[in-house]
Design a protein around this motif. Structure first.
Motif, PDB file in Angstrom:
ATOM      1  N   PHE A  31     -16.695  26.729  20.455  1.00  0.00           N
ATOM      2  CA  PHE A  31     -17.673  27.624  20.632  1.00  0.00           C
ATOM      3  C   PHE A  31     -19.122  26.995  20.398  1.00  0.00           C
ATOM      4  O   PHE A  31     -20.072  27.700  20.868  1.00  0.00           O
ATOM      5  CB  PHE A  31     -17.432  28.136  18.963  1.00  0.00           C
ATOM      6  CG  PHE A  31     -15.972  28.861  18.862  1.00  0.00           C
ATOM      7  CD1 PHE A  31     -15.733  29.589  20.033  1.00  0.00           C
ATOM      8  CD2 PHE A  31     -15.438  29.060  17.707  1.00  0.00           C
ATOM      9  CE1 PHE A  31     -14.507  30.291  19.596  1.00  0.00           C
ATOM     10  CE2 PHE A  31     -14.285  29.770  17.447  1.00  0.00           C
ATOM     11  CZ  PHE A  31     -13.728  30.338  18.489  1.00  0.00           C
ATOM     12  N   GLY A  32     -19.501  25.818  19.950  1.00  0.00           N
ATOM     13  CA  GLY A  32     -20.700  25.267  19.944  1.00  0.00           C
ATOM     14  C   GLY A  32     -21.444  25.008  18.665  1.00  0.00           C
ATOM     15  O   GLY A  32     -22.422  25.140  18.367  1.00  0.00           O
ATOM     16  N   THR A  33     -20.403  24.217  17.674  1.00  0.00           N
ATOM     17  CA  THR A  33     -21.220  23.714  16.386  1.00  0.00           C
ATOM     18  C   THR A  33     -20.733  22.603  16.163  1.00  0.00           C
ATOM     19  O   THR A  33     -19.533  22.191  16.695  1.00  0.00           O
ATOM     20  CB  THR A  33     -21.047  24.873  15.586  1.00  0.00           C
ATOM     21  OG1 THR A  33     -21.549  24.487  14.216  1.00  0.00           O
ATOM     22  CG2 THR A  33     -19.380  25.074  14.960  1.00  0.00           C
ATOM     23  N   SER A  34     -21.159  22.068  14.907  1.00  0.00           N
ATOM     24  CA  SER A  34     -20.569  20.806  14.508  1.00  0.00           C
ATOM     25  C   SER A  34     -19.294  20.832  13.689  1.00  0.00           C
ATOM     26  O   SER A  34     -18.820  21.824  13.518  1.00  0.00           O
ATOM     27  CB  SER A  34     -21.678  20.045  13.612  1.00  0.00           C
ATOM     28  OG  SER A  34     -22.333  20.922  12.606  1.00  0.00           O
ATOM     29  N   THR A  35     -19.099  19.665  13.175  1.00  0.00           N
ATOM     30  CA  THR A  35     -17.722  19.606  12.421  1.00  0.00           C
ATOM     31  C   THR A  35     -17.332  20.532  11.464  1.00  0.00           C
ATOM     32  O   THR A  35     -18.155  20.755  10.468  1.00  0.00           O
ATOM     33  CB  THR A  35     -17.401  18.333  11.762  1.00  0.00           C
ATOM     34  OG1 THR A  35     -17.574  17.233  12.849  1.00  0.00           O
ATOM     35  CG2 THR A  35     -16.003  17.789  11.236  1.00  0.00           C
ATOM     36  N   VAL A  36     -16.071  21.182  11.255  1.00  0.00           N
ATOM     37  CA  VAL A  36     -15.803  22.145  10.347  1.00  0.00           C
ATOM     38  C   VAL A  36     -15.195  21.374   9.279  1.00  0.00           C
ATOM     39  O   VAL A  36     -14.248  20.696   9.507  1.00  0.00           O
ATOM     40  CB  VAL A  36     -14.920  23.390  11.128  1.00  0.00           C
ATOM     41  CG1 VAL A  36     -14.303  24.231   9.887  1.00  0.00           C
ATOM     42  CG2 VAL A  36     -15.811  23.856  12.044  1.00  0.00           C
ATOM     43  N   THR A  37     -15.266  21.640   7.799  1.00  0.00           N
ATOM     44  CA  THR A  37     -14.429  21.047   7.118  1.00  0.00           C
ATOM     45  C   THR A  37     -14.375  22.071   5.700  1.00  0.00           C
ATOM     46  O   THR A  37     -15.013  23.272   5.685  1.00  0.00           O
ATOM     47  CB  THR A  37     -15.500  19.961   6.259  1.00  0.00           C
ATOM     48  OG1 THR A  37     -14.669  19.363   5.537  1.00  0.00           O
ATOM     49  CG2 THR A  37     -16.645  20.390   5.648  1.00  0.00           C
ATOM     50  N   MET A  52     -12.844  13.295   6.920  1.00  0.00           N
ATOM     51  CA  MET A  52     -11.559  13.006   6.179  1.00  0.00           C
ATOM     52  C   MET A  52     -11.676  12.919   4.880  1.00  0.00           C
ATOM     53  O   MET A  52     -10.833  13.777   4.058  1.00  0.00           O
ATOM     54  CB  MET A  52     -10.982  11.558   6.966  1.00  0.00           C
ATOM     55  CG  MET A  52      -9.800  10.968   6.197  1.00  0.00           C
ATOM     56  SD  MET A  52      -8.570  11.702   6.643  1.00  0.00           S
ATOM     57  CE  MET A  52      -8.019  10.726   8.272  1.00  0.00           C
ATOM     58  N   PHE A  53     -12.483  12.217   4.422  1.00  0.00           N
ATOM     59  CA  PHE A  53     -12.760  12.099   2.866  1.00  0.00           C
ATOM     60  C   PHE A  53     -13.336  13.344   2.129  1.00  0.00           C
ATOM     61  O   PHE A  53     -13.119  13.655   0.816  1.00  0.00           O
ATOM     62  CB  PHE A  53     -13.289  10.875   2.440  1.00  0.00           C
ATOM     63  CG  PHE A  53     -12.135   9.777   2.683  1.00  0.00           C
ATOM     64  CD1 PHE A  53     -11.109   9.465   1.883  1.00  0.00           C
ATOM     65  CD2 PHE A  53     -12.176   8.990   4.042  1.00  0.00           C
ATOM     66  CE1 PHE A  53     -10.130   8.567   2.163  1.00  0.00           C
ATOM     67  CE2 PHE A  53     -11.466   8.084   4.270  1.00  0.00           C
ATOM     68  CZ  PHE A  53     -10.229   7.977   3.387  1.00  0.00           C
ATOM     69  N   ASP A  54     -14.257  13.909   2.873  1.00  0.00           N
ATOM     70  CA  ASP A  54     -14.882  15.206   2.371  1.00  0.00           C
ATOM     71  C   ASP A  54     -14.062  16.144   2.078  1.00  0.00           C
ATOM     72  O   ASP A  54     -13.757  16.834   1.059  1.00  0.00           O
ATOM     73  CB  ASP A  54     -15.950  15.572   3.295  1.00  0.00           C
ATOM     74  CG  ASP A  54     -17.377  15.150   2.685  1.00  0.00           C
ATOM     75  OD1 ASP A  54     -17.500  14.540   2.074  1.00  0.00           O
ATOM     76  OD2 ASP A  54     -18.412  15.556   3.517  1.00  0.00           O
ATOM     77  N   THR A  55     -13.000  16.488   3.211  1.00  0.00           N
ATOM     78  CA  THR A  55     -11.820  17.517   2.928  1.00  0.00           C
ATOM     79  C   THR A  55     -10.914  17.171   1.995  1.00  0.00           C
ATOM     80  O   THR A  55     -10.494  17.895   1.198  1.00  0.00           O
ATOM     81  CB  THR A  55     -11.250  17.684   4.493  1.00  0.00           C
ATOM     82  OG1 THR A  55     -12.120  18.341   5.455  1.00  0.00           O
ATOM     83  CG2 THR A  55     -10.179  18.448   4.512  1.00  0.00           C
ATOM     84  N   VAL A  56     -10.586  15.882   2.050  1.00  0.00           N
ATOM     85  CA  VAL A  56      -9.477  15.369   1.162  1.00  0.00           C
ATOM     86  C   VAL A  56     -10.132  15.445  -0.453  1.00  0.00           C
ATOM     87  O   VAL A  56      -9.136  16.104  -1.229  1.00  0.00           O
ATOM     88  CB  VAL A  56      -9.115  13.948   1.376  1.00  0.00           C
ATOM     89  CG1 VAL A  56      -8.217  13.513   0.258  1.00  0.00           C
ATOM     90  CG2 VAL A  56      -8.277  13.869   2.471  1.00  0.00           C
ATOM     91  N   GLY A  57     -11.163  15.152  -0.775  1.00  0.00           N
ATOM     92  CA  GLY A  57     -11.760  15.342  -1.844  1.00  0.00           C
ATOM     93  C   GLY A  57     -11.869  16.732  -2.334  1.00  0.00           C
ATOM     94  O   GLY A  57     -11.300  16.811  -3.520  1.00  0.00           O
TER      95      GLY A  57
END
Length: 431
Positions: free
Chosen positions: A298-304, A255-260
């Motif tokens: 698809f098989g991977t971790s969180t996208v940001t 949340m805050f990585d994307t917002v930042g």
């Protein structure tokens, strides 16, 4: 047609500039195609399948950012989030990678809901303008630090946390020469200076043995199948307390990585409106929610949203055409994996260091005379590189802002949503 759809001319850009900006963004974040499979494979996931899943999730999310949000930002599985996935959830807590993928999938669904009801947009708009400018400066220091570490110019040191690397290290030489070359090109106002710097640094890296040409000079290959990790979910522990903790951590950091990143890069690009809001922010937030949702499938971790998007903005990228170019590069990378994987961190380091400089410019817009504004801004800036986290920088900035305003009787300047966010930060710190 592209000019009209993206309003390239109206934004003060050109098609050539947008394409170069998109390629530059890709080149600075292409390392994820090598790093993400390496990290997630530690859990037992098929490395080749994760490579393909990484590229596909980046393509889907970045295309949405390009065509719907029409902003020059790129997305891919996030660093830090993939480490939490592999080393905390799977290797630390002992759960299967299928359990971790399930948490990412649920995160994507929750983000879609929160975005649809404007909750994430409300959070973005609640950040005070001075803090938004501080986020840009903090990200600048953070990505410059990443670049210096990638080249080995600064290294870990138990006594002082970090120290200067060996000047005899070939990777360090590549990084330093790359910074000088990129700086000279910028001083001479050369278009595509960052991209040229990366390419020249890569050539030097090959000469010095920092990286090597693909084995057998095989530059093209068929992408590995994603079947080993595709739609592999485990819902057996979905109601457990551990799932709640894991899901909350994924949600909070993303949340805050994307917002930042959105706020910081938009501030640098002068995209914020008079009230300090990011244009089409709801669509932009949908992009990472959709990316996370499909990335899990698809098989991977969180996208940001990637902070390296700042490299493209620094090259003049202003519209979704930049993101479209980046998405196209990820598609090409599926076929030219050996080429892109050979680009070492030392070669992209110069671009990250120079972009770090560019990102500092909004600091002039911060009110340094008002200490209830200046102190939170400073904490936001300094905590990002020191904690290696955009989210933690925002946390310290928001908490100090709320506390200082309340204790100095200026509570009217604090929006209710900010108090809620501050409380959530405290819960996160002490849970």
């Amino acid at each position: 047609m592209l000019d009209k759809y993206f309003n390239i001319t109206g934004s003060g850009s050109t098609l050539k500039t947008e394409i170069i900006a998109g390629i530059t963004t890709f080149m600075t974040m292409a390392y994820i195609l090598a790093v993400n499979p390496d990290i997630l494979s530690a859990t037992g996931m098929d490395k080749g399948a994760v490579f393909t899943a990484t590229a596909l999730s980046a393509i889907v999310a970045t295309l949405f950012m390009a065509l719907v949000a029409k902003l020059p930002f790129a997305l891919a599985p996030g660093m830090g989030l993939n480490a939490f996935f592999a080393f905390t959830v799977v290797l630390g807590m002992g759960y299967s990678w299928q359990f971790a993928l399930t948490a990412v999938f649920l995160e994507g669904i929750i983000f879609l809901i929160l975005t649809a009801f404007n909750i994430r947009e409300l959070i973005v708009n609640s950040i005070p303008l001075n803090l938004k400018h501080a986020v840009s400066a903090g990200i600048g220091l953070f990505i410059a630090f990443i670049g210096l570490k990638n080249a080995g110019i600064v290294v870990d040191n138990p006594a002082t946390l970090v120290s200067l690397g060996s000047m005899k290290d070939p990777a360090v030489i590549v990084g330093l020469v790359g910074i000088i070359i990129t700086g000279v090109l910028l001083a001479r106002k050369m278009k595509g200076a960052l991209l040229i710097g990366i390419l020249v640094s890569t050539v030097l890296a090959v000469i010095l043995g920092v990286t090597h040409l693909p084995e057998g000079y095989k530059f093209i290959s068929v992408p590995p199948s994603i079947e080993p990790v595709f739609f592999k979910f485990d819902f057996s522990n979905v109601l457990s307390l551990d799932m709640v903790v894991v899901l909350f951590t994924f949600l909070f950091v993303d949340m805050f990585d994307t917002v930042g990143t959105l706020v910081g890069v938009a501030s640098k690009a002068d995209m914020l409106d008079k009230e300090g809001r990011v244009p089409r922010v709801k669509q932009a937030l949908f992009a990472d929610a959709i990316g996370t949702f499909f990335g899990a499938i698809f098989g991977t971790s969180t996208v940001t949203t990637y902070v390296e998007s700042a490299a493209g903005v620094a090259e003049g990228g202003k519209t979704g055409m930049t993101a479209l170019s980046t998405a196209a590069m990820f598609a090409i990378a599926l076929l030219f994996a050996p080429v892109f994987i050979m680009i070492p961190g030392a070669a992209t380091a110069p671009a990250l260091v120079i972009v770090g400089l560019f990102m500092l410019s909004p600091i002039f817009k911060i009110d340094l005379e008002d200490f209830t504004e200046a102190i939170p801004a400073f904490l936001t800036i300094i905590m990002m590189p020191l904690t290696s986290s955009i989210a933690e920088g925002i946390a310290f900035g928001m908490l100090s802002y709320v506390i200082l305003k309340l204790l100095t009787g200026r509570y009217k300047e604090v929006k209710p949503i900010m108090i809620v966010i501050a409380i959530l930060f405290l819960i996160k710190f002490y849970m």
